[in-house]
Scaffold this motif. Sequence first.
Motif, short mmCIF file in Angstrom:
data_model
loop_
_atom_site.label_atom_id
_atom_site.label_comp_id
_atom_site.label_asym_id
_atom_site.label_seq_id
_atom_site.Cartn_x
_atom_site.Cartn_y
_atom_site.Cartn_z
N ALA A 147 0.82 -1.21 0.00
CA ALA A 147 0.00 0.00 0.00
C ALA A 147 0.86 1.26 0.00
O ALA A 147 0.43 2.31 0.49
CB ALA A 147 -0.93 0.00 1.21
N ALA A 148 2.08 1.15 -0.54
CA ALA A 148 2.98 2.31 -0.65
C ALA A 148 3.17 3.03 0.67
O ALA A 148 3.27 4.24 0.74
CB ALA A 148 2.46 3.29 -1.70
N GLY A 149 3.23 2.25 1.76
CA GLY A 149 3.48 2.83 3.07
C GLY A 149 2.28 3.49 3.71
O GLY A 149 2.40 4.12 4.76
N LYS A 150 1.08 3.34 3.10
CA LYS A 150 -0.10 4.04 3.60
C LYS A 150 -1.18 3.11 4.14
O LYS A 150 -2.26 3.56 4.49
CB LYS A 150 -0.69 4.91 2.49
CG LYS A 150 0.28 5.95 1.95
CD LYS A 150 -0.31 6.66 0.75
CE LYS A 150 0.73 7.55 0.07
NZ LYS A 150 0.22 8.15 -1.17
N GLY A 151 -0.92 1.81 4.19
CA GLY A 151 -1.95 0.87 4.58
C GLY A 151 -1.98 0.54 6.06
O GLY A 151 -2.46 -0.52 6.45
N ASP A 209 12.20 7.76 10.25
CA ASP A 209 11.42 8.57 9.33
C ASP A 209 10.21 9.18 10.03
O ASP A 209 9.91 8.83 11.17
CB ASP A 209 11.01 7.78 8.09
CG ASP A 209 9.89 6.79 8.37
OD1 ASP A 209 9.77 6.34 9.52
OD2 ASP A 209 9.14 6.45 7.43
N TYR A 210 9.57 10.08 9.35
CA TYR A 210 8.43 10.83 9.89
C TYR A 210 7.23 10.58 8.97
O TYR A 210 7.18 11.12 7.86
CB TYR A 210 8.76 12.31 9.96
CG TYR A 210 9.85 12.64 10.96
CD1 TYR A 210 9.55 13.21 12.19
CD2 TYR A 210 11.19 12.37 10.68
CE1 TYR A 210 10.55 13.52 13.11
CE2 TYR A 210 12.20 12.66 11.59
CZ TYR A 210 11.87 13.23 12.80
OH TYR A 210 12.87 13.52 13.71
N LYS A 211 6.29 9.76 9.41
CA LYS A 211 5.19 9.31 8.56
C LYS A 211 4.04 10.30 8.44
O LYS A 211 3.40 10.39 7.40
CB LYS A 211 4.63 7.98 9.08
CG LYS A 211 5.56 6.79 8.87
CD LYS A 211 5.67 6.44 7.40
CE LYS A 211 6.44 5.15 7.18
NZ LYS A 211 6.68 4.90 5.74
N ARG A 212 3.74 11.03 9.51
CA ARG A 212 2.57 11.91 9.50
C ARG A 212 2.85 13.16 8.66
O ARG A 212 3.97 13.64 8.57
CB ARG A 212 2.20 12.31 10.92
CG ARG A 212 1.77 11.15 11.80
CD ARG A 212 0.41 10.65 11.41
NE ARG A 212 -0.02 9.52 12.25
CZ ARG A 212 -1.22 8.96 12.16
NH1 ARG A 212 -2.10 9.41 11.29
NH2 ARG A 212 -1.54 7.93 12.94
N LEU A 213 1.78 13.68 8.07
CA LEU A 213 1.91 14.84 7.20
C LEU A 213 2.31 16.09 7.95
O LEU A 213 3.11 16.89 7.47
CB LEU A 213 0.57 15.09 6.48
CG LEU A 213 0.53 16.30 5.55
CD1 LEU A 213 1.41 16.08 4.34
CD2 LEU A 213 -0.91 16.59 5.11
N GLY A 219 -1.89 14.77 11.71
CA GLY A 219 -2.40 14.66 10.35
C GLY A 219 -2.36 13.24 9.82
O GLY A 219 -1.98 12.30 10.52
N PRO A 220 -2.73 13.06 8.56
CA PRO A 220 -2.82 11.73 7.98
C PRO A 220 -1.47 11.07 7.77
O PRO A 220 -0.43 11.74 7.71
CB PRO A 220 -3.52 11.98 6.63
CG PRO A 220 -3.19 13.40 6.31
CD PRO A 220 -3.15 14.12 7.62
N ASN A 221 -1.50 9.75 7.65
CA ASN A 221 -0.30 8.97 7.37
C ASN A 221 0.13 9.20 5.92
O ASN A 221 -0.69 9.38 5.03
CB ASN A 221 -0.59 7.48 7.60
CG ASN A 221 0.65 6.70 7.96
OD1 ASN A 221 1.58 7.24 8.56
ND2 ASN A 221 0.68 5.44 7.60
N GLY A 334 -2.55 18.84 -1.74
CA GLY A 334 -3.53 17.76 -1.71
C GLY A 334 -3.03 16.45 -1.17
O GLY A 334 -3.83 15.57 -0.84
N TYR A 335 -1.71 16.27 -1.11
CA TYR A 335 -1.15 15.02 -0.63
C TYR A 335 -1.46 14.84 0.87
O TYR A 335 -1.44 15.80 1.61
CB TYR A 335 0.37 15.03 -0.86
CG TYR A 335 1.09 13.78 -0.42
CD1 TYR A 335 1.03 12.63 -1.18
CD2 TYR A 335 1.83 13.76 0.77
CE1 TYR A 335 1.69 11.48 -0.77
CE2 TYR A 335 2.48 12.63 1.18
CZ TYR A 335 2.41 11.48 0.40
OH TYR A 335 3.06 10.34 0.80
N PRO A 336 -1.78 13.62 1.35
CA PRO A 336 -1.75 12.33 0.66
C PRO A 336 -3.09 11.89 0.04
O PRO A 336 -3.12 10.88 -0.64
CB PRO A 336 -1.35 11.37 1.78
CG PRO A 336 -2.00 11.95 2.99
CD PRO A 336 -1.93 13.44 2.82
N GLU A 337 -4.18 12.62 0.31
CA GLU A 337 -5.46 12.20 -0.24
C GLU A 337 -5.46 12.25 -1.76
O GLU A 337 -6.07 11.42 -2.43
CB GLU A 337 -6.59 13.08 0.30
CG GLU A 337 -6.94 12.85 1.76
CD GLU A 337 -5.96 13.54 2.70
OE1 GLU A 337 -5.10 14.32 2.22
OE2 GLU A 337 -6.04 13.29 3.92
#
Length: 417
Positions: A147-151, A209-213, A219-221, A334-337
């Motif tokens: 999921a490209a790191g987003k799942g 690393d820093y996953k949150r926006l 914020g979102p992953n 707009g990222y990550p949505e």
Amino acid sequence: MKILVVGKGGREHALVRALGESPVAPEVFCFPGSDAILRMAKPVEADGLESLIEWMKQASVDLCVAGEESYLVTGEGLANLCEEAGIPCWGPPKESAQLEASKAFAKAFLERHGIPTGKASTVTTVDEARAAIAGNYPVVLKFDGLAAGKGVAVCTDEGMAEEFLEEVMVQRRFGAGDLLVEECLTGPEVSVFAAVIDDRYVIFTPARDYKRLGEGDLGPNTGGMGAVASRKLVSSEVLEQIEATIVAPTVAGLKKDGLPYRGFLYFGLMLTPDGPKVIEYNCRFGDPECQAVMPLVGGDLASFCLAGAKGEFAPELLRFDEGWSVCVVLASAGYPESSRSGDRIEGLDQVSRVDHAGTRLNAEGVWETNGGRVLAAVAGGQDRASAVAAAHAEADKITFEGAQRRRDIGILHFEEA
């Protein structure tokens, strides 16, 4: 030496650069590549794995380096096809790459070999997920697939869990697949990378690393908004514990299970009060951790990977800088949505080191955005503070409309230092 790197993102940009800087001065190709990568590597005329293999045979490529994970598990698998064609591949075969492709496979592997990890159960429906959660928050929900790191979602309440379940198991954002309901571990995270050659390995520079926006991990992953890397990121005692309880047992477990492995193996870890535990495996370098780690890798990476792909263990070909490296990601509006493309990028000519992830050259030959995560500004220093200051100063030079960026990369989680 002819090397083909497979992929097109920021990680592959960093790998192409590092391999090309090896003392043997290899001829580097990339597929599918990007406008930025193809300024450092030569293009390949292929339209899929089968034609790519045929091209490598005709071009007498010495080594194939797997960058993106999807190629390892697509169709027959990149490494499997390379083996059939007699081409050394730095990347594991499809059956071994299930460590990343299936969270359930990885969890079973961890439990089977007694490697520390969080407790989890696999579910197939929303109702089963709710029953497994049973009101116990926080809880970690993981899609069982790429999921490209987003799942993955850390859900602190029912609302967050229901939103993720709707997205993943009803709307099927990432396609068909089961879900893991997992114990929420606590503690600092760290990414450890090993180059694995059969039953031997060498550990590369650790990263975080820093996953949150958003700043403050809000914020979102995302796929990652930046990273910091150093041999000093964790103490020698903790790194020895990670090697003894996680890295060595993983490599031994691969051999015991008959899972061949030659390539990079990523260990996503949580340093819990009970010791280091595995959150996930990736069967390639992390992104954006690769962009932070590669500047600290010296020696002859190209010759090391070629030897490793042939089953030869040559750690003496590598050396590691003892300093720090930081990369700061700039993402599109707009990222990550979603992601917006076509925004003109300014300031690239003023930056010393930048890895392109989602960029393209327009008809006028000007760089513009072309994806979610656009660029990573990278800089180093002998201490963390100087590396952080340098990386953010580089990022300050780059502008484009709607740019999103965190200014606490390399700072957050180090307040106690």
